[in-house]
Design a protein around this motif. Structure first.
Motif, PDB file in Angstrom:
ATOM      1  N   UNK A 608      58.875  51.130  63.432  1.00 56.38           N
ATOM      2  CA  UNK A 608      59.691  50.046  63.189  1.00 56.38           C
ATOM      3  C   UNK A 608      60.641  49.360  64.469  1.00 56.38           C
ATOM      4  N   UNK A 609      61.135  50.435  64.837  1.00 56.88           N
ATOM      5  CA  UNK A 609      61.990  50.174  65.942  1.00 56.88           C
ATOM      6  C   UNK A 609      61.279  49.666  67.292  1.00 56.88           C
ATOM      7  N   UNK A 610      60.054  50.587  67.440  1.00 58.24           N
ATOM      8  CA  UNK A 610      59.253  50.396  68.788  1.00 58.24           C
ATOM      9  C   UNK A 610      58.891  48.960  68.519  1.00 58.24           C
ATOM     10  N   UNK A 611      58.312  48.519  67.394  1.00 57.36           N
ATOM     11  CA  UNK A 611      57.774  47.188  67.255  1.00 57.36           C
ATOM     12  C   UNK A 611      58.620  46.106  67.287  1.00 57.36           C
ATOM     13  N   UNK A 612      60.031  46.302  66.867  1.00 57.81           N
ATOM     14  CA  UNK A 612      61.017  45.455  67.442  1.00 57.81           C
ATOM     15  C   UNK A 612      61.303  45.299  68.646  1.00 57.81           C
ATOM     16  N   UNK A 613      61.491  46.207  69.392  1.00 56.59           N
ATOM     17  CA  UNK A 613      61.615  46.308  70.914  1.00 56.59           C
ATOM     18  C   UNK A 613      60.540  45.835  71.518  1.00 56.59           C
ATOM     19  N   UNK A 614      59.387  45.765  71.099  1.00 57.64           N
ATOM     20  CA  UNK A 614      58.358  45.266  71.773  1.00 57.64           C
ATOM     21  C   UNK A 614      58.234  43.498  71.880  1.00 57.64           C
ATOM     22  N   UNK A 615      58.893  43.005  70.524  1.00 62.23           N
ATOM     23  CA  UNK A 615      58.821  41.709  70.339  1.00 62.23           C
ATOM     24  C   UNK A 615      59.917  41.069  71.219  1.00 62.23           C
ATOM     25  N   UNK A 616      61.134  41.805  71.483  1.00 71.42           N
ATOM     26  CA  UNK A 616      62.085  41.457  72.277  1.00 71.42           C
ATOM     27  C   UNK A 616      61.790  41.303  73.704  1.00 71.42           C
ATOM     28  N   UNK A 617      60.947  42.196  74.103  1.00 72.76           N
ATOM     29  CA  UNK A 617      60.308  42.341  75.474  1.00 72.76           C
ATOM     30  C   UNK A 617      59.332  41.391  75.628  1.00 72.76           C
ATOM     31  N   UNK A 618      58.644  40.880  74.739  1.00 74.83           N
ATOM     32  CA  UNK A 618      57.695  39.948  74.700  1.00 74.83           C
ATOM     33  C   UNK A 618      58.297  38.556  74.885  1.00 74.83           C
ATOM     34  N   UNK A 619      59.528  38.311  74.268  1.00 71.73           N
ATOM     35  CA  UNK A 619      60.525  37.069  74.338  1.00 71.73           C
ATOM     36  C   UNK A 619      60.924  37.023  75.833  1.00 71.73           C
ATOM     37  N   UNK A 620      61.122  38.070  76.314  1.00 71.80           N
ATOM     38  CA  UNK A 620      61.828  38.323  77.558  1.00 71.80           C
ATOM     39  C   UNK A 620      60.742  38.003  78.703  1.00 71.80           C
ATOM     40  N   UNK A 621      59.615  37.887  78.375  1.00 71.98           N
ATOM     41  CA  UNK A 621      58.390  37.741  79.400  1.00 71.98           C
ATOM     42  C   UNK A 621      58.776  36.354  80.076  1.00 71.98           C
ATOM     43  N   UNK A 622      59.048  35.245  79.432  1.00 65.10           N
ATOM     44  CA  UNK A 622      59.116  33.882  79.947  1.00 65.10           C
ATOM     45  C   UNK A 622      60.496  34.212  80.924  1.00 65.10           C
ATOM     46  N   UNK A 623      61.445  34.675  80.549  1.00 66.85           N
ATOM     47  CA  UNK A 623      62.621  34.821  81.651  1.00 66.85           C
ATOM     48  C   UNK A 623      62.032  35.580  82.757  1.00 66.85           C
ATOM     49  N   UNK A 733      57.552  45.346  81.517  1.00 68.83           N
ATOM     50  CA  UNK A 733      57.686  44.509  80.403  1.00 68.83           C
ATOM     51  C   UNK A 733      56.758  44.306  79.708  1.00 68.83           C
ATOM     52  N   UNK A 734      55.576  43.645  80.131  1.00 67.47           N
ATOM     53  CA  UNK A 734      54.516  43.091  79.378  1.00 67.47           C
ATOM     54  C   UNK A 734      53.714  44.434  78.888  1.00 67.47           C
ATOM     55  N   UNK A 735      53.774  45.593  79.670  1.00 66.02           N
ATOM     56  CA  UNK A 735      52.902  46.555  79.054  1.00 66.02           C
ATOM     57  C   UNK A 735      53.765  47.085  78.033  1.00 66.02           C
ATOM     58  N   UNK A 736      55.014  47.257  78.105  1.00 63.94           N
ATOM     59  CA  UNK A 736      55.997  47.919  76.919  1.00 63.94           C
ATOM     60  C   UNK A 736      56.046  46.789  75.903  1.00 63.94           C
ATOM     61  N   UNK A 737      55.558  45.432  75.875  1.00 59.58           N
ATOM     62  CA  UNK A 737      55.480  44.622  74.919  1.00 59.58           C
ATOM     63  C   UNK A 737      54.165  44.755  74.010  1.00 59.58           C
ATOM     64  N   UNK A 738      53.214  45.208  74.859  1.00 59.86           N
ATOM     65  CA  UNK A 738      51.895  45.221  74.127  1.00 59.86           C
ATOM     66  C   UNK A 738      51.405  46.711  73.495  1.00 59.86           C
ATOM     67  N   UNK A 739      51.921  47.675  74.077  1.00 54.73           N
ATOM     68  CA  UNK A 739      51.345  48.955  73.594  1.00 54.73           C
ATOM     69  C   UNK A 739      51.881  49.399  72.515  1.00 54.73           C
ATOM     70  N   UNK A 856      47.344  37.752  77.710  1.00 57.07           N
ATOM     71  CA  UNK A 856      48.149  37.257  78.578  1.00 57.07           C
ATOM     72  C   UNK A 856      49.329  38.492  78.803  1.00 57.07           C
ATOM     73  N   UNK A 857      50.116  38.576  77.724  1.00 57.89           N
ATOM     74  CA  UNK A 857      50.839  39.584  77.692  1.00 57.89           C
ATOM     75  C   UNK A 857      50.229  41.119  77.601  1.00 57.89           C
ATOM     76  N   UNK A 858      49.431  41.039  76.738  1.00 59.65           N
ATOM     77  CA  UNK A 858      48.537  42.303  76.640  1.00 59.65           C
ATOM     78  C   UNK A 858      47.548  42.860  77.598  1.00 59.65           C
ATOM     79  N   UNK A 859      47.269  41.634  78.660  1.00 57.44           N
ATOM     80  CA  UNK A 859      46.115  41.929  79.554  1.00 57.44           C
ATOM     81  C   UNK A 859      46.029  43.237  80.349  1.00 57.44           C
ATOM     82  N   UNK A 860      47.159  43.494  80.712  1.00 58.98           N
ATOM     83  CA  UNK A 860      47.286  44.879  81.894  1.00 58.98           C
ATOM     84  C   UNK A 860      46.805  46.035  80.801  1.00 58.98           C
ATOM     85  N   UNK A 861      46.869  46.165  79.586  1.00 60.20           N
ATOM     86  CA  UNK A 861      46.523  47.119  78.829  1.00 60.20           C
ATOM     87  C   UNK A 861      45.156  47.249  78.439  1.00 60.20           C
TER      88      UNK A 861
END
Length: 887
Positions: A608-623, A733-739, A856-861
């Motif tokens: 659950x924590x890993x999923x929450x962190x991934x969502x935060x990183x996904x949001x950070x992608x735009x910045x 960041x994108x790798x950690x957002x998708x994995x 997009x975010x998950x492409x590299x994985x």
């Protein structure tokens, strides 16, 4: 003295070639004579046989020759050369069986009524012959004998007719499959290794870093890549020829009059056209299509072409007689059966598992036997009728032997050229030219153009290309690909073969043209086609994507496509992804917002924590995207002011390094000068004076470096590092957002498979009650193997390993074994329980979120690029990118 023997090498070779001595013996003969003269002179006058060699010695030259000999004939990595006799056989068989003549006659009937139609037909047939033969002399002679009388009978202008034939006959140099492309690919493969080594040395010398990023490596090539790269330029050239003839015929109809068709377009003509045109076109499509689609290697495609040409010759030589088409029909039926069987059965002989597989293999053997019978049948006909097969085999053997002997002789000549320092002289001359890469490239192309007047394409490819191509490929400013360089050289060689007064194609055509055709008419006729070839050369040079796109596309869509995480793909992937973010950014943000509202209470705390962190990183992608855009803008603004300074200083530093290398050699010679006599002292004084002079030159050169260089270089490096850091942060960041998302998705996807193992766990518990520890151990290991493909089952497998270890070590301690099984069952039940709940809570929503960010975010994985993204990346990578500012 090295320069003297280098000049002697070139002079002996030029004299031998100019006197008409066979090329196959002129090249190695010049090398052997010069090397022997240098070795004997060194032994007699300096007491050392290696004294007059810039590098190496006579023995090293001999060992290099042996190595090259082995490389040409025995190295598996160079098996591309096997394709040469196969394609030669294919082309000569189609010519000897008069299929080429049928093509021209049929095309002339179809297009004759169109203004310039006969000339257009000649170009079309020339392109088809180029796609089967690939040999300039054979194609020009065949076209001259077949089409020139027809064009003269229909009142075609002699210059236009001869120019069209000569130009069409040279298409075999650039339209695949071409022997020159195979040889160029073979030579460029080793040149790429040298160029990459040189580029790494340059990177180390200019940046001080020991390892160069892989994205700056020189792009290699193969025969298949060369065929793909030359395909579109070849079509461009054919289109230019046809357009020129059509426009000329419309403007001046008397030069290329329409040929009336007797009888009109009836069924007989259409049937004849189908029988004549379809088989060669299908054969060419299969040969080139199998390479382009990645189904067959160049060698396998060559074998297909040779077999197809044999079958076509079998019915053409028997034309008009009973059962003429039986072998071809048998072969066609066999091929169709093989394709059907391949789609319906498992045809892997090593993996026969069922009676159905055995049946498929058996039917395949029968179909293959029928194909072999058809080939033997056609071969028998070709052997019996006019002894065609024997003549084709002899011509193939002669041509192939000539190619391989020239390859060996050129390897010896190149080794001798390097032994006398010729390669370093060429490199120093080219790199000292003002204007950078394009000045070097124009000089090299001009030299190749002129050499084309006197040398065949094989000699140019194996003598000149290995010397100059490493220099051009190593330049980071142009950062060209080897396939683009090879295609440009192929186009250039083709142009030189038409140029009066020494163009080879002109001599071939003059030899078969009737006396009524004047030599001046031939010369006048090729002039506009030379202009068209130069225009094609300019088009391909200005638009490198015409060459690079198809090879890059195939590599990204093929079975062996590099994964998206490959460093060389990153810049173009990010360019494509950034475009997607611009168009789909709102949708991706919405998907992230919806994912935040998903119920994750059923997940274990860690997931659950890993999923929450991934969502935060996904949001950070735009910045992070904005950060990259900001660094890109800063770099683009700094480049115009900084680039000229960078080029100026790097040129000065290059000259400094040259002088420093000379100083190093002088100091080595000084340290080896022994003795106290006057001669030794004088030698040491001369060497020291040369060292002092060179060191003064180094100081003078370094004084030319602008005073603000260090400051501006440091500032630009900061911008480069900022851009690199921004991109690295974005990628991480994108790798950690998708994995974590894909990890949870795989766990939920396999939850049903985990639940289906409940009976196995119950059976394992019953085994413990029996007290048979050996059976428990075996069952636990088997159950662990079943869990292996189930994602997230490590905790259960860990408990099973404990069970199997205890059963092996303490088989009599049954109570402890039962306790371990109870704990294992508890862990299993807990796992099934939370997975079932999570699948109900998350399954659908998580799937939608993963699909929204996958490309997009998950492409590299991902394992490979999606087709649409791959096409965009291929288009991006087909352009040459200047990377010199990173050096």
């Amino acid at each position: 003295m090295e320069l003297f023997f280098l000049a002697m090498l070139v002079l002996v070779m030029a004299t031998a070639l100019g006197s008409g001595y066979p090329v196959a013996f002129a090249l190695p003969g010049a090398a052997i004579l010069t090397i022997s003269a240098a070795a004997v002179s060194g032994y007699l006058f300096a007491g050392d046989s290696a004294a007059y060699f810039a590098q190496g010695s006579p023995s090293q030259w001999l060992s290099a020759g042996v190595t090259n000999f082995r490389g040409i004939y025995w190295e598996v990595e160079r098996d591309t050369l096997i394709a040469i006799p196969l394609f030669v056989f294919m082309g000569i068989m189609l010519q000897r069986s008069k299929i080429a003549e049928d093509l021209l006659v049929t095309m002339a009937q179809l297009f004759g009524p169109i203004p310039g139609g006969l000339g257009i037909s000649v170009v079309f047939v020339g392109a088809l012959l180029a796609a089967t033969t690939g040999i300039l002399g054979a194609t020009v002679v065949a076209m001259g004998l077949i089409s020139l009388p027809v064009m003269m009978r229909n009142n075609y202008s002699h210059p236009l007719a001869t120019g069209t034939i000569a130009a069409s006959g040279t298409l075999g140099q650039i339209i695949p499959p071409s022997i020159v492309l195979i040889i160029l690919a073979d030579q460029l493969a080793s040149a790429v290794d040298q160029a990459d080594t040189a580029r790494k040395s340059l990177y180390k010398a200019t940046t001080g870093e020991f390892s160069m990023p892989s994205e700056f490596a020189v792009t290699s090539t193969s025969a298949g890549d060369m065929f793909l790269g030359a395909f579109i330029p070849g079509l461009v050239l054919v289109g230019l020829y046809m357009t020129f003839i059509l426009v000329l015929a419309l403007i001046r109809p008397k030069l290329a009059p329409a040929v009336p068709l007797e009888g009109g377009y009836d069924r007989t003509l259409i049937a004849k056209a189908m029988i004549t045109l379809v088989p060669p076109l299908v054969l060419i499509f299969i040969v080139l299509g199998s390479i382009i689609a990645g189904v067959a290697t160049v060698n396998q495609a060559g074998a297909i072409g040779a077999a197809g040409a044999m079958i076509m010759a079998g019915y053409r030589l028997k034309e008009g007689q009973p059962r003429a088409y039986w072998p071809a029909m048998l072969a066609m039926a066999a091929v169709v059966c093989i394709f059907i069987l391949s789609s319906q059965f498992n045809m892997n002989v090593k993996n026969i598992q069922t009676s159905t597989d055995a049946l498929g293999i058996g039917l395949g053997v029968v179909a293959l036997g029928a194909l072999i019978v058809a080939l033997l049948w056609s071969g028998k006909r070709a052997l019996q009728i006019d002894n065609t097969l024997r003549g084709v085999m002899l011509d193939t053997a002669k041509t192939t032997s000539l190619v391989f002997i020239i390859l060996l002789g050129a390897a010896m000549l190149t080794a001798a050229f390097r032994a006398f320092g010729g390669e370093e002289l060429v490199k120093e001359f080219l790199t000292s030219l003002p204007g950078g890469f394009w000045a070097q490239f124009i000089i090299v192309m001009a030299v190749i153009f002129l050499l084309g007047f006197f040398l065949d394409f094989i000699e140019i490819a194996v003598v000149v290309v290995p010397i100059v191509s490493p220099i051009l490929l190593a330049d980071p400013q142009a950062n060209i690909t080897a396939v683009w360089l090879g295609v440009m050289i192929g186009l250039n060689i083709q142009t030189s073969f038409l140029t009066p007064p020494f163009g080879f194609a002109l001599f071939y055509l003059r030899g078969v043209a009737p006396a009524a055709v004047k030599t001046t008419s031939i010369y006048k006729g090729v002039v506009p086609f030379i202009g068209l070839q130069l225009a094609a050369l300019g088009i391909v040079g200005y638009f490198p994507s015409l060459v690079n796109y198809l090879p890059t596309r195939l590599s990204l869509l093929g079975e062996q496509a590099p994964p998206p995480i490959n460093p060389k793909l990153q810049t173009c992937i990010e360019e494509t992804v950034f475009t997607q973010f611009q168009s789909d950014g709102d949708r991706i943000r919405s998907a992230i917002g919806d994912a935040k509202n998903l119920n994750v209470s059923s997940l274990p705390p860690k997931l659950a924590k890993s999923f929450g962190d991934s969502l935060a990183k996904a949001e950070n992608t735009f910045k992070l995207l904005d950060d990259i855009k900001a660094t890109e803008v800063s770099l683009k603004q700094a480049v115009p002011a900084y680039s000229p300074l960078h080029v100026q200083v790097r040129e000065i530093q290059r000259d400094v390094r040259k002088v420093q290398v000379e100083v190093k050699h002088l100091r080595t010679a000084l340290s080896r000068t022994r003795g106290d006599d006057d001669a030794a002292k004088a030698a040491r004084e001369r060497l020291q004076a040369s060292i002092d002079k060179d060191m003064a030159e180094v100081e003078r050169l370094e004084a030319r470096i602008p005073a603000d260089w260090a400051e501006k270089n440091k500032a630009f490096k900061l911008l480069l590092n900022a851009d690199k850091k921004a991109r690295t942060t974005y990628r991480r960041n994108t790798d950690q957002s998708y994995k974590p998302v894909i990890e949870i998705a795989k766990i939920l996807e396999t939850s049903d498979a985990l639940g289906e193992l409940a009976p196995d766990f119950a059976a394992l518990t019953k085994l413990a009650d029996s007290g048979d520890a050996t059976a428990v151990e075996a069952a636990a290991k088997a159950l662990s193997s079943k869990l292996s493909p189930i994602a997230g089952s490590n905790d259960i497998r860990k408990e099973l390993r404990k069970v199997s270890r205890h059963a092996a070590r303490s088989p009599d301690d049954v109570p402890a074994l039962k306790n371990l099984l109870v704990e294992t069952s508890r862990v299993y039940d807990d796992e099934v329980r939370w997975r079932t709940a999570a699948k109900a809570d998350l399954g659908e929503g998580l799937g939608k979120y993963e699909a929204a960010i996958r490309n997009t975010i998950g492409l590299r994985s991902l394992r490979r690029l999606p087709e649409g993204t791959a096409l965009n990346v291929a288009a991006c990578m087909s352009h040459h990118t200047d990377v010199s500012l990173s050096f």
